[in-house]
Write a protein that holds these residues in place. Structure first.
Motif, PDB file in Angstrom:
ATOM      1  N   ASP A   1      -0.268  -5.911   5.013  1.00 53.99           N
ATOM      2  CA  ASP A   1      -0.401  -4.674   4.250  1.00 53.99           C
ATOM      3  C   ASP A   1      -0.464  -4.919   2.742  1.00 53.99           C
ATOM      4  O   ASP A   1      -0.706  -3.977   1.984  1.00 53.99           O
ATOM      5  CB  ASP A   1       0.777  -3.735   4.544  1.00 53.99           C
TER       6      ASP A   1
ATOM      7  N   ALA B   1       2.601   2.325   3.229  1.00 53.68           N
ATOM      8  CA  ALA B   1       3.247   1.281   4.028  1.00 53.68           C
ATOM      9  C   ALA B   1       4.577   1.769   4.552  1.00 53.68           C
ATOM     10  O   ALA B   1       5.212   2.645   3.969  1.00 53.68           O
ATOM     11  CB  ALA B   1       3.444   0.031   3.181  1.00 53.68           C
TER      12      ALA B   1
ATOM     13  N   THR C   1       0.828  -1.178   0.000  1.00 55.71           N
ATOM     14  CA  THR C   1       0.000   0.000   0.000  1.00 55.71           C
ATOM     15  C   THR C   1       0.870   1.237   0.000  1.00 55.71           C
ATOM     16  O   THR C   1       1.988   1.243   0.500  1.00 55.71           O
ATOM     17  CB  THR C   1      -0.898   0.007   1.250  1.00 55.71           C
TER      18      THR C   1
ATOM     19  N   ARG D   1       5.232  -6.003   5.223  1.00 64.12           N
ATOM     20  CA  ARG D   1       4.323  -6.754   6.080  1.00 64.12           C
ATOM     21  C   ARG D   1       3.272  -7.460   5.230  1.00 64.12           C
ATOM     22  O   ARG D   1       2.644  -6.847   4.378  1.00 64.12           O
ATOM     23  CB  ARG D   1       3.612  -5.799   7.055  1.00 64.12           C
TER      24      ARG D   1
END
Length: 349
Positions: A221, A5, A2, A218
């Motif tokens: 995410d 992030a 994203t 992550r």
């Protein structure tokens, strides 16, 4: 990933400070970049202000040692409050709230190591912001020491039922205290206590966590297509062992709660952990027009953004039945049990 992030050192992907204190850090950085900062006459006036700002920034962040330790788990850590009220253990699942219980119980069994690390952290915070200190070479080394010590403690506990019971009691007490401040669906009474299955998950995650560094993000995410591409790439170039990739992928599956993603991951990573997580999702979900009605999906329609490779993997998994054939033993190494536990796996401490 994203757009907003962040990396594990608390910065955005372009290196800029991120999070609640981003603007504060940018303001603080001006004290380091002033063109006339080398003039001795200007230093005394600026130092007290800088020290005050650093103190304000750090005072809002307590339990710094716990945060340093928890960075190992960050790539797979889940923050969705819905998952806190699930009544049974989720295979391979680690929630942020869990660390509020694990760390106090573990740190009490590490002798003077946590106090030593905390002292070193506080010494460095005199001259630097918290995120920079946590990313420093010294703190990276201390984080590794704490990871190794945690594994030593957990390995000993898992062979002593009485000690394990006491450890779980302490962890659950701290976790419940932290949960009292959160909005949990169903209330605190719906929170399932941590048990031996969760201890196995924690030990496995800590044992494999250094392998996630190369992934640079992550799992929770990541969008579905990005997660699938990440898994494919890691498997293609052997950059991350399959058992470590399984934990990473399962974290993304719990976030998205998409049956199609579960089927695709089972085809890509035919390991017991992935199979158990996908089976749990199937058992606790009801597909209606592409949506999951029992546990809400994240990201709207689960078929949006799915690439052709994902659909092909889903069809392959569907045709092969509920249990995809295992990959060659030499490729997958030691398979994860349905309740993760890879102690003694080749190449894994």
């Amino acid at each position: 990933m994203t757009p907003n992030a962040t990396t594990l050192d608390g910065t955005s992907l372009d290196g800029a400070p991120a999070g609640r204190y981003a603007a504060f850090r940018r303001f603080l950085s001006r004290f380091d970049r002033r063109p006339d900062a080398t003039r001795t006459a200007d230093r005394p006036a600026g130092l007290p202000v800088r020290a005050m700002l650093l103190g304000l920034l750090s005072s809002r962040r307590q339990a710094h040692t716990r945060r340093l330790w928890a960075r190992w788990l960050e790539p797979v850590m889940l923050r969705d409050p819905v998952l806190l009220s699930v009544a049974e253990p989720l295979p391979g699942c680690i929630r942020v709230l869990d660390t509020a219980g694990w760390w106090p119980a573990l740190s009490r069994r590490m002798d003077d190591l946590p106090a030593t690390v905390q002292t070193r952290l506080e010494n460095q915070l005199v001259d630097g912001a918290l995120d920079r200190v946590l990313a420093s070479a010294e703190m990276v080394d201390w984080a590794e020491v704490m990871r190794e010590r945690s594994l030593t403690v957990l390995d000993a506990l898992r062979t002593d039922p009485a000690a394990l019971a006491l450890f779980l009691e302490e962890a659950n007490t701290h976790r419940m205290r932290a949960a009292s401040t959160l909005a949990i669906p169903g209330g605190v009474a719906a929170l399932r206590p941590l048990d031996g299955t969760d201890v196995d998950t924690l030990a496995t995650a800590l044992r494999l966590s250094d392998r996630w560094r190369v992934l640079g993000g992550r799992a929770p995410d990541m969008e579905i297509d990005e997660l699938l591409a990440c898994v494919r790439g890691a498997m293609a170039n052997d950059s991350v062992p399959p058992e470590a990739m399984a934990l990473f992928a399962v974290a993304g599956l719990y976030t998205r709660r998409d049956p199609l993603l579960g089927a695709a991951l089972r085809a890509l990573l035919p390991l017991p952990l992935v199979d158990a997580a996908a089976a749990w999702l199937t058992a606790h979900s009801e597909e209606t027009d592409g949506a999951v009605t029992d546990l809400p999906t994240h990201g709207g329609n689960p078929t949006r953004g799915l690439d052709r490779g994902l659909r092909d993997l889903y069809e392959a998994a569907r045709r092969s039945g509920d249990s995809p054939p295992p990959a060659p033993a030499e490729r997958l190494g030691h398979p994860l049990a349905g309740v993760v536990n890879v102690t003694g796996a080749p190449g894994v401490r």
